[in-house]
Structure formats: C-alpha cells, structure tokens
Design an enzyme around this catalytic site. Structure first.
Site, PDB file in Angstrom:
ATOM      1  N   HIS A 111     -46.561  61.169  61.745  1.00 51.08           N
ATOM      2  CA  HIS A 111     -46.842  60.693  60.391  1.00 51.08           C
ATOM      3  C   HIS A 111     -48.209  60.006  60.307  1.00 51.08           C
ATOM      4  O   HIS A 111     -48.719  59.791  59.215  1.00 51.08           O
ATOM      5  CB  HIS A 111     -45.740  59.712  59.968  1.00 51.08           C
ATOM      6  CG  HIS A 111     -45.345  59.832  58.529  1.00 51.08           C
ATOM      7  ND1 HIS A 111     -45.524  60.975  57.769  1.00 51.08           N
ATOM      8  CD2 HIS A 111     -44.763  58.919  57.677  1.00 51.08           C
ATOM      9  CE1 HIS A 111     -45.073  60.788  56.547  1.00 51.08           C
ATOM     10  NE2 HIS A 111     -44.608  59.548  56.468  1.00 51.08           N
ATOM     11  N   PHE A 156     -48.491  50.317  54.640  1.00 51.09           N
ATOM     12  CA  PHE A 156     -47.417  51.250  54.955  1.00 51.09           C
ATOM     13  C   PHE A 156     -47.541  52.459  54.030  1.00 51.09           C
ATOM     14  O   PHE A 156     -48.062  52.380  52.918  1.00 51.09           O
ATOM     15  CB  PHE A 156     -46.024  50.609  54.882  1.00 51.09           C
ATOM     16  CG  PHE A 156     -45.745  49.717  56.057  1.00 51.09           C
ATOM     17  CD1 PHE A 156     -45.252  50.250  57.231  1.00 51.09           C
ATOM     18  CD2 PHE A 156     -46.007  48.352  55.981  1.00 51.09           C
ATOM     19  CE1 PHE A 156     -45.004  49.429  58.329  1.00 51.09           C
ATOM     20  CE2 PHE A 156     -45.770  47.537  57.074  1.00 51.09           C
ATOM     21  CZ  PHE A 156     -45.278  48.074  58.249  1.00 51.09           C
ATOM     22  N   ASN A 158     -45.752  54.376  52.081  1.00 46.24           N
ATOM     23  CA  ASN A 158     -45.248  54.536  50.722  1.00 46.24           C
ATOM     24  C   ASN A 158     -46.022  53.742  49.678  1.00 46.24           C
ATOM     25  O   ASN A 158     -45.831  53.964  48.477  1.00 46.24           O
ATOM     26  CB  ASN A 158     -43.760  54.136  50.664  1.00 46.24           C
ATOM     27  CG  ASN A 158     -42.886  55.088  51.444  1.00 46.24           C
ATOM     28  OD1 ASN A 158     -43.376  56.058  52.036  1.00 46.24           O
ATOM     29  ND2 ASN A 158     -41.587  54.809  51.484  1.00 46.24           N
ATOM     30  N   ASP A 183     -50.430  64.299  56.996  1.00 39.42           N
ATOM     31  CA  ASP A 183     -49.601  65.252  57.736  1.00 39.42           C
ATOM     32  C   ASP A 183     -48.825  66.145  56.772  1.00 39.42           C
ATOM     33  O   ASP A 183     -48.534  65.749  55.638  1.00 39.42           O
ATOM     34  CB  ASP A 183     -48.629  64.505  58.651  1.00 39.42           C
ATOM     35  CG  ASP A 183     -47.713  63.568  57.866  1.00 39.42           C
ATOM     36  OD1 ASP A 183     -48.242  62.587  57.269  1.00 39.42           O
ATOM     37  OD2 ASP A 183     -46.487  63.813  57.816  1.00 39.42           O
ATOM     38  N   ASN A 204     -44.527  60.903  50.375  1.00 38.27           N
ATOM     39  CA  ASN A 204     -44.451  59.616  49.680  1.00 38.27           C
ATOM     40  C   ASN A 204     -45.801  58.904  49.589  1.00 38.27           C
ATOM     41  O   ASN A 204     -46.083  58.212  48.607  1.00 38.27           O
ATOM     42  CB  ASN A 204     -43.425  58.702  50.363  1.00 38.27           C
ATOM     43  CG  ASN A 204     -42.001  59.175  50.150  1.00 38.27           C
ATOM     44  OD1 ASN A 204     -41.692  59.785  49.120  1.00 38.27           O
ATOM     45  ND2 ASN A 204     -41.137  58.919  51.127  1.00 38.27           N
TER      46      ASN A 204
END
Length: 287
Positions: A111, A156, A158, A183, A204
């Site tokens: 990720h 982060f 999101n 990714d 997200n």
C-alpha cells in the site's frame, strides 16, 4: 605779354594741383577694381560650365563634412519596439504526491508503493524530503528548468486529501500539474499505467484527494500494479503485506522506469510520457 599768345602756361595754384591728383587716383582705382570684378565673374562662369565643377558646386564641401560626421545609428530609422520583450508568465511547479501510510509499521508494504516511488525520484534528482509541511514530508527541486514539489502525506491513506488539498490551494497549482502516484490491485505486478484523469477506482486515498480538490478528477495519475492477492486472501490484508526480497528487486526496475517517465512528463509533456510508460511490459509477479 599775354600768356595764351606766347604758349607759356602759368604755374597752377597748390589747391588746384591737389584736386587734380585726387581725381587721377580715384579714376585709376575705379578702373582697376572694375577690371578685377569682370575677371572674377568670367572665371566663375567658366568653372560652372565644367561637369566636375558643377558637381562640386552642387554638393559643396559642407555636405561631405555632414555625411562623414553623422553616425550610421543616427541616420537609420528607429527600430520598432518588440512586444515579445515582456517577461514570461510565471511558471507553476508540478506537484508529485505519493500515497501511503506513515510509520515504520507500514514501510515496504504494498500500500506504500507510492511513497517508495517518490523516495526514488527524490534520490535520483537530489531533492531532500526531510522537511514537514502541510501534514506531509515535503521537498522542492527541479528537473531541467521545470520546478517541482514532492510530497508524502502523513495523514494516513484515507485522509490524504487533507494534505494534497492544502498544498494545491496554497501554491495555486492547476490540477493538470498534480500527479498522484499510488498502488493498484487491478494492474499486474510492477506494471505502470499513466492516465490524464479518471475516478478513484475504489482506492480510499484517491477518494479523499478528489473530495479535497472540490470534486475534480481532471488530474494525472501514475498507478503502480501490485497484482491481485493470492488464493482467498482479503485485499485489505494483502495491501499491508511487505514485499519480499525478490519482489523488491523487481520493483527497483519499475521505479527506474517511473523516474524516467517523470522526467519525460516534465520536460516533454504528458503524451510522450504516457507512450513511454504504457508501452512497457509488466514484470512477472513472483508468488
């Protein structure tokens, strides 16, 4: 005896003698002056009838003096003012953002491949990423004469849009110069895909970016394939898995291709970069 009869002249008086001398001198001077004037005009008329003399009279010495003393720059007509002397318009920098999650726990995970791509660009171009601005690790530099900024949001995944939206707003960067790197599960392992715009595709981090760019989707993105999870593994678990040694070595080649794609993008334009990237063959995924 009468003087007239004898033929003997009597001596004139002094006053009459002086008067006679004056008349003689004036008459002699007038005759000489008249002869001089007539000779001068004859010579003048003779010179004017000669071609060379006529040219000399017409041009005169003053003309040659003027011509020899006037600079060429004065004699020429002034050049018109060129409008292209205006300063060039201000050049907006490119913003290249890699998406990922902060902290050592997420290093080298699938990720975070966007972070790794940005780190590879920074190392190749000598750009420091040590400063923290707009909730991101942040760096500035140039590729050729094109300025760029690199960012790795630390909010982060999101909430990545909080950082990206703040940078874009502060520097007034047009969306077409905001490149997102992240990714993609739907691309084969190591495959790159460069697109001029699009949706979030269920990612997200991209959802957050689109929301904070006022809903616009018209910005380029470089997707890095991480392949599908093996067997029945959940996608959420798969993206948080680390690359093994062999996979990391394969990805190094992908990153080198990505660096070259970024250089072409900034120096030659999107179309040439997309042709270069999208024609590359994918790296075979190692199970």
């Amino acid at each position: 005896m009468n003087n007239i009869a004898t033929g003997i002249l009597s001596s004139p008086s002094p006053s009459s003698t002086l008067y006679s001398c004056r008349r003689l001198i004036i008459s002699s001077f007038s005759s000489s002056y008249q002869t001089h004037i007539q000779s001068h005009w004859k010579n003048t008329i003779s010179m004017s009838s000669s071609p060379s003399s006529s040219a000399a009279i017409q041009s005169g010495p003053s003309d040659s003096i003027i011509k020899s003393t006037v600079p060429l720059s004065v004699a020429r007509e002034p050049e018109p003012v060129k409008e292209d002397n205006k300063p060039p318009p201000k050049q907006h920098p490119w913003l290249i953002v890699g998406l990922g999650n902060p902290g050592k726990l997420h290093n080298r995970t699938r990720h975070n491949v966007g972070f790794e791509m940005v780190d590879a660009i920074a190392e190749a171009e000598g750009i420091s990423m040590s400063s923290v601005s707009f909730k991101a690790f942040f760096g500035k530099g140039c590729i050729g004469n094109t300025p760029l900024m690199l960012a790795k949001p630390q909010t982060f995944m999101n909430n990545s849009g909080e950082s990206v939206g703040a940078i874009v707003s502060f520097y007034k960067i047009p969306p077409k110069q905001v490149l997102m790197i992240y990714d993609d599960l739907d691309l084969p392992f190591g495959k790159l895909r460069l697109l001029p715009k699009g949706g979030h595709g269920g990612h997200n981090g991209m959802k957050s970016v689109i929301n904070h760019l006022k809903g616009t989707r018209d910005f380029p993105r470089l997707r890095i394939g991480i392949g599908r999870p093996p067997g029945k593994m959940e996608a959420a678990s798969y993206v948080l898995r680390r690359f093994n040694k062999q996979e990391s070595e394969e990805l190094d080649f992908t990153f080198q291709t990505g660096i070259e794609a970024i250089r072409i993008l900034l120096l030659q334009g999107f179309d040439k970069s997309a042709t270069f990237v999208n024609s590359q063959k994918p790296v075979k995924q190692i199970q």
